[in-house]
Write a protein that holds these residues in place. Structure first.
Motif, PDB file in Angstrom:
ATOM      1  N   VAL A 298      -2.617   0.633 -13.941  1.00 13.96           N
ATOM      2  CA  VAL A 298      -2.837  -0.728 -13.479  1.00 13.96           C
ATOM      3  C   VAL A 298      -2.100  -1.562 -14.519  1.00 13.96           C
ATOM      4  O   VAL A 298      -2.063  -1.947 -15.565  1.00 13.96           O
ATOM      5  CB  VAL A 298      -4.144  -0.919 -13.232  1.00 13.96           C
ATOM      6  N   GLY A 299      -1.057  -2.279 -14.216  1.00 11.60           N
ATOM      7  CA  GLY A 299      -1.053  -3.919 -14.458  1.00 11.60           C
ATOM      8  C   GLY A 299       0.764  -2.992 -15.214  1.00 11.60           C
ATOM      9  O   GLY A 299       1.781  -3.745 -14.903  1.00 11.60           O
ATOM     10  N   ALA A 300       1.058  -2.116 -14.148  1.00 15.03           N
ATOM     11  CA  ALA A 300       2.738  -1.414 -14.565  1.00 15.03           C
ATOM     12  C   ALA A 300       3.815  -2.106 -13.058  1.00 15.03           C
ATOM     13  O   ALA A 300       3.117  -2.452 -11.700  1.00 15.03           O
ATOM     14  CB  ALA A 300       2.973   0.092 -14.085  1.00 15.03           C
ATOM     15  N   ARG A 301       5.005  -2.370 -13.487  1.00 16.11           N
ATOM     16  CA  ARG A 301       5.860  -2.986 -12.607  1.00 16.11           C
ATOM     17  C   ARG A 301       6.205  -1.598 -11.147  1.00 16.11           C
ATOM     18  O   ARG A 301       6.306  -0.882 -11.877  1.00 16.11           O
ATOM     19  CB  ARG A 301       6.840  -3.237 -13.600  1.00 16.11           C
ATOM     20  N   VAL A 302       6.076  -2.774 -10.578  1.00 15.10           N
ATOM     21  CA  VAL A 302       7.187  -1.620  -9.319  1.00 15.10           C
ATOM     22  C   VAL A 302       7.919  -2.426  -8.224  1.00 15.10           C
ATOM     23  O   VAL A 302       7.961  -3.780  -8.787  1.00 15.10           O
ATOM     24  CB  VAL A 302       5.867  -0.968  -8.148  1.00 15.10           C
TER      25      VAL A 302
ATOM     26  N   ASP B 254       0.785  -1.475   0.029  1.00 18.77           N
ATOM     27  CA  ASP B 254       0.166   0.185  -0.143  1.00 18.77           C
ATOM     28  C   ASP B 254       0.680   1.466   0.178  1.00 18.77           C
ATOM     29  O   ASP B 254       2.084   1.634   0.857  1.00 18.77           O
ATOM     30  CB  ASP B 254      -1.163   0.014   1.217  1.00 18.77           C
ATOM     31  N   VAL B 255       0.541   2.123  -1.145  1.00 15.78           N
ATOM     32  CA  VAL B 255       2.046   3.086  -1.257  1.00 15.78           C
ATOM     33  C   VAL B 255       0.395   4.138  -1.567  1.00 15.78           C
ATOM     34  O   VAL B 255       0.370   4.247  -2.519  1.00 15.78           O
ATOM     35  CB  VAL B 255       2.839   3.227  -2.340  1.00 15.78           C
ATOM     36  N   GLN B 256       1.096   5.945  -0.901  1.00 14.30           N
ATOM     37  CA  GLN B 256       0.421   7.061  -0.845  1.00 14.30           C
ATOM     38  C   GLN B 256       0.987   7.702  -1.664  1.00 14.30           C
ATOM     39  O   GLN B 256       2.525   7.866  -1.382  1.00 14.30           O
ATOM     40  CB  GLN B 256       0.421   7.533   0.357  1.00 14.30           C
ATOM     41  N   ILE B 257       0.121   8.347  -3.035  1.00 12.35           N
ATOM     42  CA  ILE B 257       1.172   9.393  -3.361  1.00 12.35           C
ATOM     43  C   ILE B 257      -0.155  10.593  -4.061  1.00 12.35           C
ATOM     44  O   ILE B 257      -0.870   9.818  -3.666  1.00 12.35           O
ATOM     45  CB  ILE B 257       1.599   7.941  -5.295  1.00 12.35           C
ATOM     46  N   PRO B 258       0.915  11.679  -4.465  1.00  6.41           N
ATOM     47  CA  PRO B 258       0.297  12.862  -4.450  1.00  6.41           C
ATOM     48  C   PRO B 258      -0.323  12.318  -5.627  1.00  6.41           C
ATOM     49  O   PRO B 258      -0.315  11.437  -6.372  1.00  6.41           O
ATOM     50  CB  PRO B 258       1.125  13.194  -4.843  1.00  6.41           C
ATOM     51  N   VAL B 259      -1.671  13.021  -5.898  1.00  6.19           N
ATOM     52  CA  VAL B 259      -3.023  12.663  -6.653  1.00  6.19           C
ATOM     53  C   VAL B 259      -2.182  13.264  -8.141  1.00  6.19           C
ATOM     54  O   VAL B 259      -2.802  12.715  -9.197  1.00  6.19           O
ATOM     55  CB  VAL B 259      -3.644  13.934  -6.762  1.00  6.19           C
ATOM     56  N   ASN B 260      -1.565  14.369  -8.038  1.00  7.56           N
ATOM     57  CA  ASN B 260      -1.396  14.590  -9.658  1.00  7.56           C
ATOM     58  C   ASN B 260      -0.275  13.897 -10.079  1.00  7.56           C
ATOM     59  O   ASN B 260       0.497  13.110 -11.051  1.00  7.56           O
ATOM     60  CB  ASN B 260      -0.221  16.201  -9.947  1.00  7.56           C
TER      61      ASN B 260
ATOM     62  N   GLY C 237       6.679  -6.333  -8.398  1.00  9.22           N
ATOM     63  CA  GLY C 237       5.518  -6.642  -8.271  1.00  9.22           C
ATOM     64  C   GLY C 237       4.358  -6.188  -9.414  1.00  9.22           C
ATOM     65  O   GLY C 237       5.045  -5.097 -10.506  1.00  9.22           O
ATOM     66  N   ARG C 238       3.411  -6.157  -9.677  1.00 11.92           N
ATOM     67  CA  ARG C 238       2.226  -5.223 -10.698  1.00 11.92           C
ATOM     68  C   ARG C 238       1.027  -4.338  -9.569  1.00 11.92           C
ATOM     69  O   ARG C 238       0.399  -4.719  -9.235  1.00 11.92           O
ATOM     70  CB  ARG C 238       1.774  -6.052 -11.067  1.00 11.92           C
ATOM     71  N   VAL C 239       1.083  -2.853  -9.954  1.00 16.12           N
ATOM     72  CA  VAL C 239      -0.004  -2.588  -9.596  1.00 16.12           C
ATOM     73  C   VAL C 239      -1.419  -2.871  -9.732  1.00 16.12           C
ATOM     74  O   VAL C 239      -1.702  -3.512 -11.110  1.00 16.12           O
ATOM     75  CB  VAL C 239      -0.131  -0.981 -10.688  1.00 16.12           C
ATOM     76  N   LEU C 240      -2.275  -3.543  -8.410  1.00 14.22           N
ATOM     77  CA  LEU C 240      -3.597  -3.607  -8.838  1.00 14.22           C
ATOM     78  C   LEU C 240      -4.530  -3.139  -8.854  1.00 14.22           C
ATOM     79  O   LEU C 240      -5.061  -2.606  -9.881  1.00 14.22           O
ATOM     80  CB  LEU C 240      -3.941  -5.013  -7.972  1.00 14.22           C
TER      81      LEU C 240
ATOM     82  N   ARG D  33      -2.229   0.061  -4.163  1.00 17.93           N
ATOM     83  CA  ARG D  33      -2.146  -0.644  -4.195  1.00 17.93           C
ATOM     84  C   ARG D  33      -1.317  -2.170  -5.335  1.00 17.93           C
ATOM     85  O   ARG D  33      -2.152  -1.653  -6.362  1.00 17.93           O
ATOM     86  CB  ARG D  33      -3.461  -1.774  -3.494  1.00 17.93           C
ATOM     87  N   ALA D  34      -0.514  -2.607  -4.378  1.00 18.45           N
ATOM     88  CA  ALA D  34       0.545  -3.755  -5.912  1.00 18.45           C
ATOM     89  C   ALA D  34       0.840  -4.792  -5.150  1.00 18.45           C
ATOM     90  O   ALA D  34       0.474  -4.740  -4.396  1.00 18.45           O
ATOM     91  CB  ALA D  34       1.888  -2.750  -5.819  1.00 18.45           C
ATOM     92  N   GLU D  35       0.920  -5.975  -6.214  1.00 18.03           N
ATOM     93  CA  GLU D  35       0.952  -7.576  -5.073  1.00 18.03           C
ATOM     94  C   GLU D  35       2.435  -7.719  -5.456  1.00 18.03           C
ATOM     95  O   GLU D  35       2.768  -7.713  -7.117  1.00 18.03           O
ATOM     96  CB  GLU D  35       0.099  -7.771  -6.145  1.00 18.03           C
ATOM     97  N   ILE D  36       3.052  -8.299  -4.765  1.00 14.82           N
ATOM     98  CA  ILE D  36       4.419  -9.193  -4.455  1.00 14.82           C
ATOM     99  C   ILE D  36       3.808 -10.289  -4.957  1.00 14.82           C
ATOM    100  O   ILE D  36       3.549 -11.410  -3.811  1.00 14.82           O
ATOM    101  CB  ILE D  36       4.994  -8.255  -3.943  1.00 14.82           C
ATOM    102  N   ASP D  37       4.534 -11.140  -5.805  1.00 19.98           N
ATOM    103  CA  ASP D  37       4.730 -12.932  -5.633  1.00 19.98           C
ATOM    104  C   ASP D  37       5.761 -12.991  -5.092  1.00 19.98           C
ATOM    105  O   ASP D  37       7.148 -12.586  -5.770  1.00 19.98           O
ATOM    106  CB  ASP D  37       4.360 -13.432  -7.111  1.00 19.98           C
TER     107      ASP D  37
END
Length: 371
Positions: free
Chosen positions: A241-245, A228-234, A254-257, A273-277
């Motif tokens: 969604v699906g971008a790699r983090v 769970d990551v808090q990022i600015p609105v801009n 992982g990938r952005v959910l 929210r990103a999922e890490i496998d």
């Protein structure tokens, strides 16, 4: 001698700045700077080169959390007493492994009902077989055979209900068959793990009395975790969604959910929210980490040293070399990481951009622009 040389250098540097400021105006964003003035001011240039998407990433703080589907809460099925804990906190467990034992008078009562239901079902089964045989021989009417069949179905339904209650209480089919075979009920309850994982929390101690549905311990799977990551609105506008983090300083990606669709008045941030496998052993639930997130570009993006970008009020500019001097070109900063910054703007490949002496160039540009 050294003092005279220093004064001479300062005079020449001041003269160069004065000549730069008083140079001929080539346009609203252009101003003249000679090669000699560039050397005096220590201005250095680098060529602009195209960059691969995602080379510069924004960094934000994040927290490792457990997906709801990965956490199992082991609770007491009946009122009873905790007699023994068979596992410790943060211990790895396998599916079906015994974790805690309880003593409950209600369990022995349920097993007594099971024995009674089983005995009635056995008696009804024998009676139905006898009545059916007599009916086939023509000794008794069909009504008596049908009545015995109804009694058998009722007894079997009662037995099935007794078994279902014991299953909810945590008793296995093998133990039920043993109780029926031996005719000896027991007040012991053994709770087992329904999945592989680690014991993330223990809420009771041996000797403690618990009510039905009281949480005893939690088993968490850590093969799949969320960030769970808090990022600015801009900044969230460029995240898809699906971008790699990536987690900084760890070999974990992982990938952005999802991105939260709403924000609050007190917190102008979007929760990513990103999922890490495959993070077992590398990340732990609750851990605070630094997450690198790529920002997609809507146009041509360039990676430049941070020192090449100058701020002017709410705008950002870079100084591009021209045959007669420099031109200040506005750019939009997309992301920054360390000493690199990714920008969009009217810049072409192989344009030469100033990366040192930028403050002096900014002063000359503002002077030419009347500011």
């Amino acid at each position: 001698m050294k003092v005279n040389w220093h004064l001479s250098y300062v005079k020449s540097l001041s003269l160069a700045c004065a000549c730069l400021v008083s140079g001929s105006v080539l346009g609203a964003e252009k101003f003249a700077v000679s090669e000699e003035q560039m050397r005096a001011l220590g201005i250095k240039l680098i060529p602009v080169q195209d960059t691969a998407m995602g080379e510069v990433r924004s960094r934000y703080p994040g927290q490792v959390v457990v997906p709801p589907r990965s956490e199992q809460v082991i609770s007491s099925p009946l009122e009873g007493l905790v007699t023994q804990l068979l596992v410790g906190e943060f211990q790895a467990v396998k599916r079906g492994e015994a974790m805690v034992r309880l003593s409950s008078p209600a369990m022995s009562q349920l097993q007594l009902q099971l024995l009674q239901a089983s005995a009635r079902a056995t008696l009804a089964r024998q009676a139905h077989a006898r009545e059916q045989s007599l009916f086939e021989e023509g000794i008794i009417p069909q009504r008596r055979a049908q009545e015995s069949q109804a009694t058998l179905k009722e007894a079997e339904a009662t037995l099935s209900q007794a078994k279902s209650e014991l299953t909810l209480a945590g008793l296995t089919k093998e133990v039920m068959e043993q109780v029926i075979r031996t005719g000896v009920p027991s007040d012991s309850i053994t709770l087992t793990a329904a999945q592989d994982g680690i014991v993330s929390a223990i809420s009771v101690r041996p000797g403690q009395r618990v009510d039905a549905a009281t949480a005893i311990l939690n088993v968490t799977q850590v093969d799949t975790l969320w960030l769970d990551v808090q990022i600015p609105v801009n900044a969230s506008l460029g995240v898809k969604v699906g971008a790699r983090v990536d987690v900084a300083d760890k070999q974990v990606s992982g990938r952005v959910l999802s991105l939260s669709p709403t924000i609050t008045a007190n917190n102008q941030f979007v929760v990513l929210r990103a999922e890490i496998d495959g993070a077992a052993g590398l990340l732990r639930p609750g851990e605070l980490v630094t997450v690198e997130i790529p920002v997609e570009s809507s146009g041509k993006a360039w990676s430049l040293p941070l020192a090449a970008v100058a701020r002017n009020k709410d705008d950002s500019v870079v100084f591009v070399r021209t045959p007669d001097g420099f031109v200040a070109k506005p750019v939009k900063v997309q992301a920054s990481a360390g000493q690199l910054v990714r920008v969009e703007g009217d810049i072409k490949a192989q344009d030469e951009v100033a990366v040192s002496g930028v403050i002096a160039l900014k002063g000359a540009w503002l002077e030419e622009d009347g500011e």
